[in-house]
Design a protein around this motif. Structure first.
Motif, mmCIF file in Angstrom:
data_model
loop_
_atom_site.group_PDB
_atom_site.id
_atom_site.type_symbol
_atom_site.label_atom_id
_atom_site.label_comp_id
_atom_site.label_asym_id
_atom_site.label_seq_id
_atom_site.Cartn_x
_atom_site.Cartn_y
_atom_site.Cartn_z
ATOM 1 N N VAL A 52 -0.038 -6.926 4.465
ATOM 2 C CA VAL A 52 0.076 -5.254 3.942
ATOM 3 C C VAL A 52 1.704 -4.848 4.323
ATOM 4 C CG1 VAL A 52 -0.562 -2.945 4.372
ATOM 5 C CG2 VAL A 52 -2.353 -4.888 4.014
ATOM 6 N N ALA B 280 -7.099 5.757 2.512
ATOM 7 C CA ALA B 280 -6.090 4.542 2.668
ATOM 8 C C ALA B 280 -6.549 3.698 3.963
ATOM 9 C CB ALA B 280 -4.795 5.015 2.833
ATOM 10 N N VAL C 144 0.878 -1.249 0.162
ATOM 11 C CA VAL C 144 0.085 0.051 0.011
ATOM 12 C C VAL C 144 0.804 1.223 -0.056
ATOM 13 C CG1 VAL C 144 -1.738 1.221 1.328
ATOM 14 C CG2 VAL C 144 -1.826 -1.257 1.190
ATOM 15 N N LYS D 149 -1.412 -1.277 -4.253
ATOM 16 C CA LYS D 149 -2.599 -0.477 -3.889
ATOM 17 C C LYS D 149 -1.834 1.047 -3.792
ATOM 18 C CE LYS D 149 -5.643 -3.543 -3.761
ATOM 19 N NZ LYS D 149 -6.717 -3.983 -4.931
#
Length: 737
Positions: free
Chosen positions: A552, A537, A500, A529
């Motif tokens: 993540v 977020a 992310v 992402k």
């Protein structure tokens, strides 16, 4: 005895008429005992009452006096004559340095006004008790008397000594005396007071003072017979006003400087983000021809110099930055060298000197333990020496290169030039610590004394190689110091990670895509992402199931412009355990402390292009199963939630949470239709309504607010049901739904 008590006693014992002590609101503070001679009243009956109560007696008929109007702020030191029916009244204001302004109203049973200052013991006591300077003159500017303060000022041992003198007989200059007499003449001839004017006065101590002066004509039987002058020294007051003005101007200048510093910081930040992007792209794109990559890299370095110079010029006094201490501390060598090289480039900008640098990947992240100021001075000396090794008159361009490399044990810095070089004899003297002055105009050595001292104190070594006519290379070696816990030296990813990326700069996203491109080709199971908004977020991260959240790896900027959240907050509120804060603000101590506290590391944004990214096969994901229960109670009152469970939900599976933030980290373990009962008031800065909003955003549907508060319909979202904490029947119904 203080001034107030002295004045009060003088008023009470006044025997030549009636004396009344007042404040600025016309409240009576003291009355002379002599009032018995004019009427049968007790003076104490009028204390703390308004003057109008006393003057209503027919003996003292007096036109209405509005002291507040006559004497506004700052109007002190005056004597005003007021004609009454049976008395002539004089009103004198006193400046006693007390918080309360004082006035004396004096009544004489006569049809002519005579100050009688020489004859009245009372007025002598008054004028000698106040800190002002007072004197009185006849119509020819000849002194008739003065108070003690004025006598002492002009060097007289007794006030009576002034009688018969003029200003020319005192210690004033002739020019000053002429000015004083000119003012006297104006007041005496016109009969108009000259009030509250400032003048400079050269006093006997030889210093120039500023005084505030009032001169009032003395009128007897409609004829001006002289004047009374009252003045006070306001030098300290004027200096204080001047100092206050200077402080205000200084404060304003500081505010402007801070404002400009913020702008410089922001400009530097705005430059460094796309600069980091450019460096990442240049380093990662093998398709770009070598010559163009070199040109792009040099352009990026030039842009970086602008940013570094901005920070150096305008943020060196910023208290948020880590101090450049004399004490030894872990120092990121590459960052310090880059700042120093920027300074040198601007210092040499009008000389034919080209400064270049080359840092290895390990060198970029290497630390040594040293005094930063000593290190900068040492490198600066060596670069200056390299510059001095040139004769610019021959048209040759100087080239100075600074290289940085590191192993696991050592850090090496080399400074190489193409100057005139050094002879073997000169090198021998340097190695033997013999003082030399070759190459310097003033004969103070070639700066190596400080270099040797710094190396000796920090376990460093120096090696010099040189050839006459070819140039010199100086190699410095330091023990490598363990990197502090805040620095991110590499990125380790699992094969199924979700990367992310959160940054408000679009160029950073493109740069990370470019840097990760080759890794995605070899590990296609990786996901990326992108988010520009911190709130988006955070909502995404909190919507993930626990098993997804574990995969993540969050790369986030710290400063998200014009947003309510910053990168640290997103990490904290999402509960992500693997993250990296990518920021140019890494030097701020509070940021390092906060990062360490929540278990994340910091990557200086200018090093984003240099960090290694690798797949770590040792990363294993936990298989977290969903947790099925009947009810969740989130309330920081443990006794209430335990009591509620025992009374109403004893046959149900109930989970309890005291902290809403802790609950948010665990909530994805539960199915989206789980019943969740929320308190509205937590010890944290989150309310139950705000918690319900977060839960709704990630898909939870059975949300209840247990509260003693009363809400309007417009205050509550439609997805939240409110039940009063004392409504046991409604709470019990949840058991059957």
């Amino acid at each position: 005895m203080d001034n107030y008590t002295l004045i009060k006693n003088s008023v009470e014992n006044h025997a030549g008429g009636i004396a009344i002590l007042l404040n600025q609101h016309s409240t009576i503070l003291a009355v002379s005992k002599s009032i018995h001679a004019y009427c049968d009243i007790n003076p104490n009956d009028f204390l703390e009452k308004n003057l109008s109560h006393l003057l209503s007696f027919k003996n003292f008929k007096l036109p209405e006096i509005n002291i507040e109007k006559l004497y506004g702020e700052g109007n002190n030191n005056s004597v005003i004559s007021i004609n009454g029916k049976n008395f002539v009244w004089s009103l004198m204001s006193l400046n006693t340095h007390l918080e309360e302004k004082l006035f004396i109203l004096i009544g004489n049973k006569t049809q002519s006004f005579n100050l009688g200052i020489n004859e009245s013991k009372f007025l002598k006591e008054i004028i000698n008790s106040i800190p002002q300077y007072i004197f009185w003159k006849d119509k020819n500017s000849v002194f008739l008397g003065c108070n003690d303060n004025f006598a002492q000022l002009v060097g007289l041992s007794d006030p009576d000594e002034i009688i018969g003198k003029t200003d020319y007989d005192l210690s004033w200059t002739e020019e000053q005396s002429a000015d004083f007499c000119r003012d006297d003449k104006q007041v005496i001839e016109t009969g108009i007071p000259k009030l509250f004017y400032e003048e400079k006065q050269l006093q006997p101590d030889g210093k120039e003072h500023i005084v505030l002066v009032s001169k009032i004509p003395h009128i007897s039987e409609n004829t001006v017979t002289g004047l009374v002058c009252i003045y006070q020294d306001i030098t300290d007051k004027k200096e204080a006003e001047h100092l206050k003005l200077e402080n205000q101007m200084h404060k304003q200048a500081l505010q402007e400087q801070r404002k400009f510093t913020q702008i410089a910081n922001q400009v530097a930040h705005d430059i460094r983000s796309p600069l980091a992007s450019l460096l990442m792209i240049v380093k990662s794109c093998s398709e770009i021809p070598e010559a163009e990559r070199i040109a792009l890299r040099e352009a990026a370095i030039s842009i970086g110099d602008i940013a570094n110079n901005l920070l150096s010029q305008y943020t060196h006094k910023n208290t948020d930055l880590a101090p450049e201490s004399q004490a030894n501390q872990p120092m990121l060598v590459s960052a310090t060298l880059m700042q120093l090289l920027t300074d040198k480039k601007y210092e040499y900008q009008n000389l034919p000197v080209k400064l270049t640098h080359e840092f290895s990947q390990k060198g970029h992240f290497a630390f040594i333990k040293i005094s930063i100021s000593d290190f900068k001075r040492m490198i600066s000396n060596l670069i200056n020496n390299a510059k001095e090794a040139f004769h610019f008159s021959n048209g040759k361009k100087a080239k100075i290169s600074v290289n940085l490399d590191a192993t696991n044990e050592w850090v090496t810095i080399s400074i190489q030039d193409n100057g005139k070089g050094m002879s073997p004899e000169l090198i021998r003297k340097i190695k033997q610590n013999i003082a030399v002055s070759e190459g310097k105009n003033a004969g103070y050595g070639i700066g190596l004394t400080q270099v040797r001292d710094t190396l000796r104190r920090h376990q460093g070594e120096i090696c010099i190689t040189s050839e006459v006519g070819q140039g010199t290379k100086i190699l410095l070696t330091f023990p490598r110091f363990k990197a502090p816990n805040w620095i991110g030296e590499e990125i380790k990813l699992g094969k199924e990670d979700i990367i992310v990326i959160l940054d408000d700069d679009a160029s950073i996203h493109s740069a990370w895509d470019t840097k990760l491109d080759s890794l995605l080709k070899t590990t296609p199971s990786l996901q990326i992402k992108h988010f520009h908004q911190g709130r988006e977020a955070l909502n995404f991260l909190n919507s993930l199931a626990p098993e997804e959240k574990e995969k993540v790896f969050l790369l986030t900027d710290f400063e998200l412009l014009k947003q309510e959240l910053n990168g640290l907050t997103v990490i904290k509120k999402s509960g992500i355990t693997r993250s990296l804060l990518v920021t140019s603000h890494y030097v701020k101590p509070f940021l390092r402390d906060q990062a360490a506290r929540i278990g994340t590391k910091i990557l200086p944004k200018q090093l984003a292009s240099e960090i290694n990214i690798l797949i770590d096969s040792d990363i294993q994901y936990k298989n977290i199963e969903a947790k099925h229960i009947d009810l969740i109670i989130v309330d920081d009152d443990k006794r209430f939630s335990d009591s509620l469970t025992r009374r109403l939900f004893l046959d149900k599976k109930v989970d309890h949470y005291l902290d809403p933030y802790h609950f948010l980290k665990q909530v994805t373990r539960y199915p989206k239709n789980t019943k969740i009962l929320l308190d509205n008031h937590f010890a944290t800065n989150m309310t139950g309504i705000e918690l319900a909003e977060k839960l709704h955003e990630i898909g939870y549907t059975s949300l209840y607010l247990l509260s003693g508060d009363t809400f309007k319909k417009s205050e509550l979202p439609i997805y939240l049901t409110v039940i009063r904490k004392d409504d046991i029947s409604s709470i019990k119904k949840l058991n059957n739904e």
